[in-house]
Design a protein around this motif. Sequence first.
Motif, PDB file in Angstrom:
ATOM      1  N   SER A  59      -8.953  -9.846  -0.277  1.00  0.00           N
ATOM      2  CA  SER A  59      -8.753  -9.140   0.986  1.00  0.00           C
ATOM      3  C   SER A  59      -7.607  -9.714   1.815  1.00  0.00           C
ATOM      4  CB  SER A  59     -10.046  -9.191   1.795  1.00  0.00           C
ATOM      5  OG  SER A  59      -9.885  -8.552   3.029  1.00  0.00           O
ATOM      6  N   TYR A  87      -5.933  -6.302  -0.589  1.00  0.00           N
ATOM      7  CA  TYR A  87      -6.730  -5.168  -1.039  1.00  0.00           C
ATOM      8  C   TYR A  87      -7.701  -4.732   0.052  1.00  0.00           C
ATOM      9  CZ  TYR A  87      -5.063  -5.951  -5.782  1.00  0.00           C
ATOM     10  OH  TYR A  87      -4.270  -6.086  -6.888  1.00  0.00           O
ATOM     11  N   THR A  88      -8.027  -3.442   0.061  1.00  0.00           N
ATOM     12  CA  THR A  88      -9.021  -2.932   1.002  1.00  0.00           C
ATOM     13  C   THR A  88     -10.409  -3.276   0.483  1.00  0.00           C
ATOM     14  OG1 THR A  88      -9.241  -0.796  -0.091  1.00  0.00           O
ATOM     15  CG2 THR A  88      -7.526  -0.984   1.620  1.00  0.00           C
ATOM     16  N   GLN A  89     -11.394  -3.157   1.357  1.00  0.00           N
ATOM     17  CA  GLN A  89     -12.771  -3.432   0.941  1.00  0.00           C
ATOM     18  C   GLN A  89     -13.208  -2.476  -0.170  1.00  0.00           C
ATOM     19  OE1 GLN A  89     -14.898  -3.228   4.668  1.00  0.00           O
ATOM     20  NE2 GLN A  89     -14.316  -5.309   5.223  1.00  0.00           N
ATOM     21  N   LYS A  90     -12.799  -1.233  -0.068  1.00  0.00           N
ATOM     22  CA  LYS A  90     -13.146  -0.246  -1.097  1.00  0.00           C
ATOM     23  C   LYS A  90     -12.507  -0.611  -2.437  1.00  0.00           C
ATOM     24  CE  LYS A  90     -13.260   4.731  -1.855  1.00  0.00           C
ATOM     25  NZ  LYS A  90     -12.898   6.042  -1.328  1.00  0.00           N
ATOM     26  N   GLU A  91     -11.239  -1.048  -2.407  1.00  0.00           N
ATOM     27  CA  GLU A  91     -10.564  -1.456  -3.639  1.00  0.00           C
ATOM     28  C   GLU A  91     -11.240  -2.677  -4.261  1.00  0.00           C
ATOM     29  OE1 GLU A  91      -5.957  -0.035  -2.737  1.00  0.00           O
ATOM     30  OE2 GLU A  91      -6.657  -1.949  -1.922  1.00  0.00           O
ATOM     31  N   ARG A 142       0.814  -1.217   0.000  1.00  0.00           N
ATOM     32  CA  ARG A 142       0.000   0.000   0.000  1.00  0.00           C
ATOM     33  C   ARG A 142       0.850   1.269   0.000  1.00  0.00           C
ATOM     34  NH1 ARG A 142      -4.618  -1.815   4.341  1.00  0.00           N
ATOM     35  NH2 ARG A 142      -5.700  -3.226   2.931  1.00  0.00           N
TER      36      ARG A 142
END
Length: 154
Positions: A116, A121-125, A65
């Motif tokens: 995830s 990855y983030t939840q938004k991504e 990130r």
Amino acid sequence: MYDHYSSALNGVIYNIIPDTNIATDILQEVFVKIWRLIDSYDPDKGKLFTWMFNIARNTAIDLARSKEWRNSKRNNRLTDDYAQLPDRSLPPSDLPELRKIVYSLKDEYKTVIELSYFEGYTQKEIATMEQIPLGTVKTRLRAALLQLKKKINL
């Protein structure tokens, strides 16, 4: 400890950062963190491997990130090395048990867990990548984790 856990932790790191040299550097950093934080490990909260797994995963995700990592990936030329990256669509036979259990889930759950927890990855991504609402990602993750919990018998 290194001899016993390094290959498993390196696998976790390599799934997030598929660069052998960088993954090796992260593995060294992870063992330094484990050495420094070993007093904070509580066996009543979970197994030692799970605690170390989380340190390795979080360290790799932090790098993935970071601005430097993303910029370095944008600036790399596309070479034959990219064509030789492992195919992640089918589970190799030597995956840890948890990953095998994840692959037994419904496709929609498997996808969000893979993105995830194994790829960082983030939840938004994930919502953007899968073109689904953020609430759906959260619901699927929750349902998937509940199914995993039943399968693992926790």
